[in-house]
Write an enzyme that holds these catalytic residues in place. Sequence first.
Site, PDB file in Angstrom:
ATOM      1  N   CYS A 430     -52.540  28.343  60.532  1.00  0.00           N
ATOM      2  CA  CYS A 430     -53.067  27.463  59.484  1.00  0.00           C
ATOM      3  C   CYS A 430     -54.560  27.689  59.350  1.00  0.00           C
ATOM      4  O   CYS A 430     -55.040  28.171  58.333  1.00  0.00           O
ATOM      5  CB  CYS A 430     -52.775  26.010  59.807  1.00  0.00           C
ATOM      6  SG  CYS A 430     -51.036  25.566  59.677  1.00  0.00           S
ATOM      7  N   GLU A 432     -56.628  28.528  62.510  1.00  0.00           N
ATOM      8  CA  GLU A 432     -57.081  28.727  63.866  1.00  0.00           C
ATOM      9  C   GLU A 432     -57.994  29.937  63.998  1.00  0.00           C
ATOM     10  O   GLU A 432     -57.668  31.034  63.573  1.00  0.00           O
ATOM     11  CB  GLU A 432     -55.873  28.885  64.797  1.00  0.00           C
ATOM     12  CG  GLU A 432     -54.949  27.681  64.805  1.00  0.00           C
ATOM     13  CD  GLU A 432     -53.835  27.730  63.756  1.00  0.00           C
ATOM     14  OE1 GLU A 432     -54.153  27.538  62.556  1.00  0.00           O
ATOM     15  OE2 GLU A 432     -52.686  27.968  64.107  1.00  0.00           O
TER      16      GLU A 432
END
Lengths: 786, 309
Positions: A430, A432
């Site tokens: 997402c 990171e």
Amino acid sequence: MMTERVRLLREKSLQAVPTLSTERAEIVTRIYRQAGLLSAPMLRARVFAAIMQEKEICINDGELIVGERGPAPKATSTFPELCCHSLQDLEILDSREKVFFRVDEGTRRLYREEFIPFWRGRSMREMILASMSEEWKQAYEAGIFTEFMEQRGPGHTVLDDKIYNKGMNDFIADIETRLAELDFVNDATAYDRAEELKAMRLCAQSIIVLARRYADKAAALAKSEKNPARKAELKTIAVICRRVPAEKPRTLHEALQYYWFIHLGVITEINPWDAFNPGRLDQHLYPFYKKELDEGSLTREAARELLQCFWVKFNNQPAPPKVGVTAAESSTYTDFANINSGGLKPDGSDGVNELSYLILEVIDEMRLVQPSSNIQLSRKNPDAFLKHALRVVRKGWGQPSIFNAETVVEELLRQGKSVEDARQGGTSGCVETGAFGKEAYILTGYFNIPKLLELTLHDGFDPRTGRQLGPHSGDPAKWHSFADLMAAFRQQMAHFVAIKLAGNNIIERLYALHMPVPFLSILIDDCIARGMDYNAGGARYNTSYIQGVGIGTVTDSLAALKQYVFEQKRLGMAEFLALLQGDFAGEEVKRMWLVNKCPKYGNDDDFADELMSEVFEIYYSLVNGRPNTKGGVYRINMLPTTCHVYFGSVTGAMPDGRKSGTPLSEGISPVQGADRKGPTAVLKSAAKMDHVRTGGTLLNQKFTPSLLKGEEGIDHLSHLVRGYFTLGGHHIQFNVVDAATLRHAQAHPEEHRDLIVRVAGYSDYFLDLSKALQDEIIARTEHQGF
Amino acid sequence: MERMADFQNITGLIFNIMRFSVHDGPGIRTTVFVKGCPLQCAWCHNPESISPQPEMMLRTDICLMCGACIAACPVGAIENTAAGLVTHREKCIACGICAQVCPVEARVRVGREMTVSEVMLEILADRVFYDQSGGGVTFSGGEPTRQPDFLHALLTAARHEGLHTIVDTCGYAPWSVFERIAPLTSRFLFDIKIVDPEKHRRWTGVSNRRILDNLTRLDARGCAISLRLPIIPGVNDSPEDIKGLVELLQRLHHTKRLHLLPFHGGGAEKYHRLGRAFHLEQAVPPDHAAIERIAQDLRNHIEEVHIGG
């Protein structure tokens, strides 16, 4: 424009029905059954070798990039050694309305007769659950945290540029060198290293075997192909598959095909979270593109078609089926391969090139939920690049998301990475942050921060499960001040962070000991040099994350408690708690007061925002820097995937007026509807969090399409993004859709099959989302222009 | 320049401060709405801006009937009847105590006394976005020149911070006010409602002589001006109206930009909440083709004609 070939491939990919394939499960079960005494890396390498040798070779009509994980598009492998589905799981997968996988009778029979009897008591899932303490299990069941490794393996990593400079034969040579250097006299770990290195070597050889089998198949198809154009293409594919991945690529086509074999290897070896990901694709491919364009052997249009064929391959590989809590926290076919464009070059200069723009065009035209895509936006990148990306964003389906390259680099530097490693890093999954090609950055589970406030308000008791889960942190009625509350909250948080860390440290060792990934280890520095596995600390950097969820909900709840109970004393604590215990039944006036009159995060209001920072500091100080088992440390990031819906379902009424069971706030976004001062105020609030001390934060914003009309609309959006990034924000993503459209889609699904929305770090088909998640997205504040 | 400290405590009456305002000048702006207007345009879409006094806006649609306001009202202006809560406006002193106790914003006090430093604090909150976008602050209303000392102080403070400043004005103020603020104003958004003086008086309550006079003088000084013309069907969109406008444009030397703002009925609900009648309830927004025709016509007489803010 999309060619007819791409149109057909895309259409077929969209129409392919997800099914379960037993191909991989059969091979892995057979190898484990026969294995006898083998070191774990060698056993895993044998499994890998057998799959590469035996799996069905699938070349789809018209495609230029070849290779499927399963025997056909969306025929999805299972991983019984990690989590062997029960017959009941298969029923659920087959029959559930959203994110289903069709399961045929043959599959059921194999599960019943072969897989389930063999793997009973042998899978990682069972081993993990058997190793967890009673308090871990109770906390897990209560929904205080989730566990990523319960059904899937660690992965969460991304490739750098190494495969574009080296073939697998070069890696084999490196491995041989390391093997020859091992010192069995003075190095007590030499045997372990040798086994790991030999396993890597077998895996490297096996991926070449797979490619050769594709070459053979392409050559055979070419022979019988009548269409001369396709015949020539198949011959080219055969040549390319004999070349890569054995040798380093020479052309754009070879580079893409090489990566794709690597991708297949990684997602077949184990079922890794976030699949795998080529990372900074524009920068990696640019030298090939430029050279071929200069030589006249490639056109921009041909490059576009190759990239589009490449895109389709990602969409053909749904995330392997998830069940139970894992399905609830990540309910999507999307497997989070997230392609990065833009950003900085290792020398710190502007990383945008012609391919960055071409990739944006591909994203726009393909409009696929897989792969995900993002831009890394540096202050050195031209506005033209940002605006091009925003014109795609404006189409409303959520891609690409936008990251702050400077903040991402700063996060990595803070974690001790070299500046070059940091600049070659980026973001995946997402949101990171990672040092691509050099870091194992493992997400271990979501952490339900509002639930801990609920426990705090009940002296450690969980009303839903009826258990005293946490420590007795004090009777709320006896608190004298808000500081007493915060001290109790911290005590609860510390207790459950410790439980989560203890569980994680066991699970990390279980993976290190039983589930090494020698193929992936070839690809991530410095696993070869150290002779150590990716899952055992072989990577140059090893970071473990716990992802905080619900910061908006908990902030607003604390703000309400602080103002309403402690400062204004409108209600005593006991009466206030009765309000929550009754889920505000018959108390709508009081609930509305809490919703409308108390300070809310997301309005650039320091009263609330300072509480957000305080919660952040508590969470950060309890997690950050604690050692993991791989020589690295734990850190925090703030993202939810779909977990804010699951966590909401297990969390009772909250002091901010949120009713029991409803979704929590998502990412670091404000509570849905609580932000009333427009987008700049949201960005100001969100930027008060110290993003640099995280490994990623997720901010969703929703705009009405009318606001973004014309070049002016793009300008406004670009200024918002640049402004937020100037303040240090990590990431922002947009939904450009009005609530009316979404409600219409709920009422008339047949008319909105292609409606894609941004969920949390990824885009998905609106109709594939649970009703609760659909409602949550509708409830998010819609920014309009004033 | 006068000392900043002298300005900080000057107060004025504000009815709204809107961040991320993108239709009142370049870039991302904050618009400060000053309360009180000398005109009473029949079509006004911000009727709460006209009175120079605080007033109450009431919504029955979201009222929970909790009765908190009845208990709180110091003058007994609110009554619980079979038909719902009734507020006797003749008794109401717009003190806003009921709004403080209302849990759902069914009662809102419009008009808030603020010091220059308080307003500046809110304006400066979005500085980073002004810097990115070339935006700044817009003073609108109501009529900002209606509180000249307050406006002058705000402009001085905003300029002190290096902000781009816009004054959105109806033009109806003594020339001395414009003379004072012109050097501190990066651009005027200058509203022209109707050029014909008699018609202007009929629809807005005042003569436009002073307005047109101020406009030509600001223009003669070379001030940056964007003209804004609301298009109200049946009121100011006749060929004679447009002809009058063209004649006005011909008298201007430096003004190069005109915005046509098509009437929309969006303010109607606010009249109801204020307990007032909206006389243009039946008026329909002009159709796009008509606006486009007017725009085409005007393009012969001024460099830029935009539709919308």
